[in-house]
Design a protein around this motif. Structure first.
Motif, short mmCIF file in Angstrom:
data_model
loop_
_atom_site.label_atom_id
_atom_site.label_comp_id
_atom_site.label_asym_id
_atom_site.label_seq_id
_atom_site.Cartn_x
_atom_site.Cartn_y
_atom_site.Cartn_z
N PHE A 88 0.80 -1.44 0.03
CA PHE A 88 0.00 0.03 -0.12
C PHE A 88 0.70 1.20 -0.08
CE2 PHE A 88 -3.97 2.43 1.22
CZ PHE A 88 -4.62 1.72 0.45
N LYS A 89 0.82 2.28 -1.11
CA LYS A 89 1.42 3.36 -1.10
C LYS A 89 0.93 4.51 -0.14
CE LYS A 89 4.14 1.79 -4.63
NZ LYS A 89 3.54 0.32 -4.72
N LYS A 91 0.50 7.49 -0.77
CA LYS A 91 -0.38 8.46 -1.24
C LYS A 91 -1.91 7.90 -1.54
CE LYS A 91 0.27 6.58 -6.19
NZ LYS A 91 0.87 6.99 -7.29
N LYS A 92 -2.07 6.97 -1.14
CA LYS A 92 -3.37 6.05 -1.05
C LYS A 92 -4.17 6.48 0.16
CE LYS A 92 -3.12 3.60 -4.78
NZ LYS A 92 -3.96 3.69 -6.15
N ILE A 93 -3.51 7.35 0.96
CA ILE A 93 -4.27 7.52 2.42
C ILE A 93 -5.33 8.64 2.14
CG2 ILE A 93 -2.20 7.12 3.77
CD1 ILE A 93 -1.99 10.02 4.37
N LYS A 94 -5.61 9.02 0.89
CA LYS A 94 -6.65 9.90 0.58
C LYS A 94 -8.02 9.41 0.69
CE LYS A 94 -6.01 9.39 -4.56
NZ LYS A 94 -5.88 10.06 -5.69
N PHE A 95 -7.91 8.02 0.43
CA PHE A 95 -9.07 7.26 0.48
C PHE A 95 -9.51 6.83 2.00
CE2 PHE A 95 -7.29 5.94 -3.49
CZ PHE A 95 -8.18 6.46 -4.38
N PHE A 96 -8.66 7.22 3.05
CA PHE A 96 -9.06 6.79 4.48
C PHE A 96 -9.73 7.84 4.91
CE2 PHE A 96 -4.84 4.13 5.32
CZ PHE A 96 -5.18 3.38 4.09
N HIS A 97 -11.17 7.68 5.00
CA HIS A 97 -12.02 8.53 5.60
C HIS A 97 -11.73 8.98 7.18
CE1 HIS A 97 -14.57 8.24 2.12
NE2 HIS A 97 -14.29 6.78 2.08
N LEU A 98 -11.17 8.38 7.74
CA LEU A 98 -10.87 8.45 9.01
C LEU A 98 -9.86 9.88 9.21
CD1 LEU A 98 -10.35 5.11 10.68
CD2 LEU A 98 -12.07 6.61 11.53
N LEU A 99 -8.95 9.96 8.30
CA LEU A 99 -8.03 10.81 8.48
C LEU A 99 -8.39 12.37 7.78
CD1 LEU A 99 -4.89 8.59 7.58
CD2 LEU A 99 -5.99 8.87 10.04
N LYS A 100 -9.32 12.33 6.98
CA LYS A 100 -9.81 13.21 6.26
C LYS A 100 -9.92 14.91 7.06
CE LYS A 100 -11.67 11.57 2.00
NZ LYS A 100 -13.04 11.27 1.00
N LYS A 101 -10.41 14.78 8.17
CA LYS A 101 -10.66 15.87 8.75
C LYS A 101 -9.49 16.21 10.04
CE LYS A 101 -15.70 15.88 7.97
NZ LYS A 101 -16.95 15.91 8.29
N PHE A 141 -11.77 -1.64 1.37
CA PHE A 141 -11.46 -3.09 1.36
C PHE A 141 -11.46 -3.76 0.05
CE2 PHE A 141 -13.05 -7.39 1.39
CZ PHE A 141 -12.22 -7.96 2.22
N LYS A 142 -12.28 -3.34 -0.75
CA LYS A 142 -12.34 -3.76 -2.29
C LYS A 142 -11.09 -3.37 -2.92
CE LYS A 142 -17.35 -4.49 -2.50
NZ LYS A 142 -18.56 -3.85 -3.10
N LYS A 143 -10.68 -2.33 -2.89
CA LYS A 143 -9.53 -1.96 -3.44
C LYS A 143 -8.23 -2.54 -2.89
CE LYS A 143 -11.16 2.81 -4.56
NZ LYS A 143 -11.10 4.22 -4.30
N ILE A 144 -7.97 -2.62 -1.94
CA ILE A 144 -6.79 -3.20 -1.20
C ILE A 144 -7.04 -4.94 -1.61
CG2 ILE A 144 -5.61 -4.00 0.85
CD1 ILE A 144 -6.92 -1.80 2.22
#
Length: 291
Positions: A88-89, A91-101, A141-144
């Protein structure tokens, strides 16, 4: 087999009951899972987390006579997490909703969705029951899953069951530990009554006290009592009804707490089996990486 999981950062409230307990009360093939690694990313008070873990386990056992597995008892989780993190790269953390705010977060928050992926795949279940707030993690989950399982030449068919029913609390917000508007499922009568007294009459059906009661308990006469009773009398009525409805489960819960040593032995017995079970699921991956 249906997979059910919760973390140990807080006690089971009525929202949890509606989402993960009530839908499967009549099912036999259920897999209960306490995500105690996940809870550390939310709270670092280990004594508090340990106490909550024991309380949550006894709550589940009061509803179901099923083995309950702990995330921390399975060292294979950490092994698979490391392998996945290498795929997992950052840059993919943009998909992590927990970290957006959030500007300030720990590596535990960063690894939260990846750890969730490990739990689901190691458990080897066909169906995963999720609450409405976990939908954001399904796509991730589906992407990973697609990337990693393509590389390992593996296939898994997991179906997610989303429970869309939301329990609204007295402040018209979703009942949750983070909103601090939850009510412990085995609360005493005075706490239940004081909680319901905080509700105000509203025209929004979903956020009304009547809807709260109907989602928790299937009682056909409740509409009659609501429209024919004085509002204060109605509060007293539903407080007594809910208290008595869970009374037997509550007694069993307290009896298990009194025999806490026996309860812990019961938990450990099944968690030794759980480790061996998930170890077999990792055999193929271990061969590839020569672990």
């Amino acid at each position: 087999m249906i997979f059910l999981g919760t973390n140990s950062s807080g006690l089971i409230h009525f929202g949890n009951y509606k989402t993960i307990i009530k839908p499967v009360l009549n099912f036999n093939k259920i897999f209960f899972f306490i995500a105690d690694f996940h809870s550390i990313s939310k709270c670092l008070n280990f004594k508090f987390l340990l106490k909550n873990k024991l309380l949550i386990i006894t709550i589940f056992l009061s509803f179901f006579k099923k083995p309950i597995f702990l995330q921390s008892s399975n060292k294979n989780t950490i092994l698979l997490l490391w392998i996945i993190s290498c795929f997992f790269k950052i840059k993919k953390i943009k998909f992590f909703h927990l970290l957006k705010k959030r500007n300030n977060f720990s590596f535990g928050n960063l690894y939260y969705p990846l750890l969730m992926f490990c739990d689901i795949n190691l458990s080897n279940n066909n169906y995963i029951l999720l609450g409405n707030d976990q939908i954001q993690h399904v796509e991730l989950f589906k992407k990973i899953n697609k990337k990693i399982f393509f590389f390992l030449n593996l296939k898994n068919k997991i179906k997610f069951i989303i429970n869309n029913n939301i329990i609204y609390s007295y402040d018209k917000k979703k009942m949750s530990k983070s909103n601090k508007n939850d009510l412990f499922i085995f609360s005493n009568y005075s706490k239940i009554e004081s909680f319901f007294k905080k509700f105000k009459l509203t025209l929004k059906k979903k956020k009304s006290i009547l809807n709260f009661f109907c989602l928790i308990i299937n009682f056909k006469m409740i509409n009659f009592y609501f429209f024919n009773f004085n509002y204060n009398n109605f509060i007293v009525f539903i407080s007594e009804f809910i208290y008595n409805y869970f009374f037997k489960k509550k007694n069993f819960f307290y009896s298990m707490l009194k025999k806490i040593k026996k309860t812990i032995l019961h938990i450990n017995k099944y968690n030794n089996y759980f480790y061996n079970y998930t170890n077999n699921n990792l055999l193929y991956i271990k061969k590839i990486f020569n672990l």
